[in-house]
Structures are given as C-alpha cells and as structure tokens.
Design a protein around this motif. Structure first.
Motif, mmCIF file in Angstrom:
data_model
loop_
_atom_site.group_PDB
_atom_site.id
_atom_site.type_symbol
_atom_site.label_atom_id
_atom_site.label_comp_id
_atom_site.label_asym_id
_atom_site.label_seq_id
_atom_site.Cartn_x
_atom_site.Cartn_y
_atom_site.Cartn_z
ATOM 1 N N ILE A 67 -13.368 13.639 11.403
ATOM 2 C CA ILE A 67 -12.140 14.239 10.891
ATOM 3 C C ILE A 67 -12.214 14.442 9.386
ATOM 4 O O ILE A 67 -11.983 15.531 8.889
ATOM 5 N N ASN A 68 -12.520 13.378 8.653
ATOM 6 C CA ASN A 68 -12.531 13.450 7.195
ATOM 7 C C ASN A 68 -13.074 12.144 6.644
ATOM 8 O O ASN A 68 -13.375 11.218 7.401
ATOM 9 N N LEU A 69 -13.172 12.077 5.324
ATOM 10 C CA LEU A 69 -13.524 10.837 4.633
ATOM 11 C C LEU A 69 -12.264 10.274 3.993
ATOM 12 O O LEU A 69 -11.388 11.029 3.565
ATOM 13 N N VAL A 70 -12.187 8.955 3.906
ATOM 14 C CA VAL A 70 -11.079 8.317 3.205
ATOM 15 C C VAL A 70 -11.251 8.599 1.716
ATOM 16 O O VAL A 70 -12.335 8.420 1.157
ATOM 17 N N GLY A 74 -6.833 5.232 -0.204
ATOM 18 C CA GLY A 74 -6.719 5.166 1.248
ATOM 19 C C GLY A 74 -6.185 6.431 1.891
ATOM 20 O O GLY A 74 -5.744 6.414 3.028
ATOM 21 N N LEU A 75 -6.230 7.561 1.166
ATOM 22 C CA LEU A 75 -5.677 8.811 1.676
ATOM 23 C C LEU A 75 -6.642 9.543 2.597
ATOM 24 O O LEU A 75 -7.839 9.624 2.327
ATOM 25 N N VAL A 76 -6.083 10.076 3.692
ATOM 26 C CA VAL A 76 -6.845 10.890 4.638
ATOM 27 C C VAL A 76 -5.972 12.075 5.032
ATOM 28 O O VAL A 76 -4.830 11.877 5.474
ATOM 29 N N PHE A 77 -6.489 13.289 4.867
ATOM 30 C CA PHE A 77 -5.753 14.478 5.299
ATOM 31 C C PHE A 77 -6.305 14.923 6.644
ATOM 32 O O PHE A 77 -7.509 15.084 6.818
ATOM 33 N N ILE A 78 -5.397 15.117 7.607
ATOM 34 C CA ILE A 78 -5.775 15.581 8.937
ATOM 35 C C ILE A 78 -5.160 16.960 9.127
ATOM 36 O O ILE A 78 -3.931 17.109 9.082
ATOM 37 N N ASP A 79 -6.005 17.958 9.312
ATOM 38 C CA ASP A 79 -5.530 19.336 9.411
ATOM 39 C C ASP A 79 -4.721 19.593 10.672
ATOM 40 O O ASP A 79 -3.761 20.337 10.649
#
Length: 121
Positions: A67-70, A74-79
């Motif tokens: 999905i993504n990298l942190v 600690g933020l993660v964006f999920i499209d």
C-alpha cells in the motif's frame, strides 16, 4: 482549446469521450464523465505505547498488496481503502503488527480524504 474548471466537476470524474469539433463562440461545452467512489484515508499509526510507528515501515493490505510506506509521525496515506479490512505493517527488523479498518473509516464525502488514528497491535 477548452479547459474544464476542476471545482465544478465531480471529484471522481474521469472523462470518457472528447470531441475535436470546436464549439461556437461562447457556447457551453459538454463532457461525458464516468463517476466512481473511493475512500481516501490518512492514517496516523501508533504502537502499543502510543508512539508513532517508525518511518520506512512497509504497509500491506489483507491480500498482501503493498500500500505505502509509513512516513514521519506514523502517517500513511491510503488512496482507496474501500476494500481493505485490515493492514499489516512490517518494519525493517521484520516485526509485524495489524490495524483493523472499520467499514465507516473514511466515509466522509466532504473532503478529499479522511483522517483517522489507529493503534497497531
């Protein structure tokens, strides 16, 4: 060349047809769009002691897709979190933890994305 104002088009609109005919002067333009729904989510991920997860940790969905990298803090964006039940986070030392996404997480249609905070266990 005609341009559409992005503020007046739906957020999830992808043009499906174009025309090479030039409209008459001052004539309104028409475009066909196909709309779809997505759930964008900005997560703040915390460990069990309440500290942000380390940046650089990998985030996978429940099907094993990356999905993504942190990011820092600690933020993660999920499209598009619409079909994700939980996330698996793996750091550089191969430690893993899981986060469950509620079905209503990211359900807001008033903004481009929704923010949420989850503890990884």
């Amino acid at each position: 060349m005609a341009k559409a104002r992005s503020r007046s088009t739906p957020r999830a609109c992808r043009p499906t047809s174009t025309s090479t005919r030039a409209p008459a002067c001052c004539a309104p333009l028409a475009a066909r769009c196909r709309a779809w729904s997505v759930r964008r989510l900005l997560l703040t991920l915390l460990d069990s002691s309440g500290q942000p997860l380390p940046s650089g940790a990998s985030v996978f969905d429940d099907r094993g897709r990356f999905i993504n990298l942190v990011q820092p803090g600690g933020l993660v964006f999920i499209d598009n979190s619409a079909d994700i039940g939980h996330l698996i986070i793996s750091d550089h030392q191969a430690r893993e933890c899981r986060v469950t996404l509620d079905p209503d997480t990211g359900a807001s249609s008033d903004s481009y994305y929704t923010q949420a905070q989850r503890t990884c266990s």
